[in-house]
Design a protein around this motif. Sequence first.
Motif, PDB file in Angstrom:
ATOM      1  N   THR A   1       5.701   5.597   1.531  1.00 56.08           N
ATOM      2  CA  THR A   1       5.292   6.887   0.987  1.00 56.08           C
ATOM      3  C   THR A   1       6.357   7.339   0.005  1.00 56.08           C
ATOM      4  OG1 THR A   1       4.104   7.509   3.001  1.00 56.08           O
ATOM      5  CG2 THR A   1       4.728   9.296   1.521  1.00 56.08           C
TER       6      THR A   1
ATOM      7  N   ALA B   1       1.486   5.395  -0.665  1.00 54.19           N
ATOM      8  CA  ALA B   1       0.952   6.755  -0.758  1.00 54.19           C
ATOM      9  C   ALA B   1       1.955   7.593  -1.547  1.00 54.19           C
ATOM     10  CB  ALA B   1       0.757   7.345   0.633  1.00 54.19           C
TER      11      ALA B   1
ATOM     12  N   TYR C   1       0.550   3.452   5.810  1.00 58.92           N
ATOM     13  CA  TYR C   1       0.845   2.818   4.531  1.00 58.92           C
ATOM     14  C   TYR C   1       2.209   2.135   4.575  1.00 58.92           C
ATOM     15  CZ  TYR C   1      -3.240   5.303   2.966  1.00 58.92           C
ATOM     16  OH  TYR C   1      -4.526   5.754   2.837  1.00 58.92           O
TER      17      TYR C   1
ATOM     18  N   ARG D   1       0.863  -1.180   0.000  1.00 59.01           N
ATOM     19  CA  ARG D   1       0.000   0.000   0.000  1.00 59.01           C
ATOM     20  C   ARG D   1       0.897   1.227   0.000  1.00 59.01           C
ATOM     21  NH1 ARG D   1      -3.161   0.025   4.878  1.00 59.01           N
ATOM     22  NH2 ARG D   1      -4.031   1.864   3.895  1.00 59.01           N
TER      23      ARG D   1
END
Length: 175
Positions: free
Chosen positions: A93, A33, A90, A31
């Motif tokens: 990043t 960002a 997350y 995940r």
Amino acid sequence: MPVIQIVGYKNSGKTTLIGKLLEIFNAMNLRVAVIKHDIHGFEADRESTDTFRHRRAGAVATAITSPWRTAIIEERETMLSGLINHFEAYDLTIVEGFKQEDYPKIVLIRSREDLPLLEELTEIRAAVFRQEAGECLDNDGTGGVLTGSGLPCYRINDVEELAKLIIVSVLSLNH
């Protein structure tokens, strides 16, 4: 908190590289960002939306949320550290821009005129050169080490290798 910056001058390929890295990381079920710095200003809200009308009427912050998406628009600059903290849940990043910040960086080099970036910036993990650049190539034409620096360097299309570098040098430090 795992953060990697992708930095370079305008039109160096930052956004394209990030898009390709995102495809790889998504395939790994990470995940991710992304935070983008825009020195020129931007308009994320469209004139026909309620949030645009609220801002035009005087709201200094608006938010809209649904079961699938949330957007927050504030009429102020936000420090990079605050944005990164917001994304702490997350796996990674990716920051596009913010050259002067002290997070691990991959620096994109378009031409020889961009080489001073490698001396001016901190926390550089690798240099990425456009295809026509030969500064980082070994005799067999693959990525190598920038002469005189010990800095790993890659061609702009060595995306899988860059993803591995990020996983090893950024993600593994935080797990």
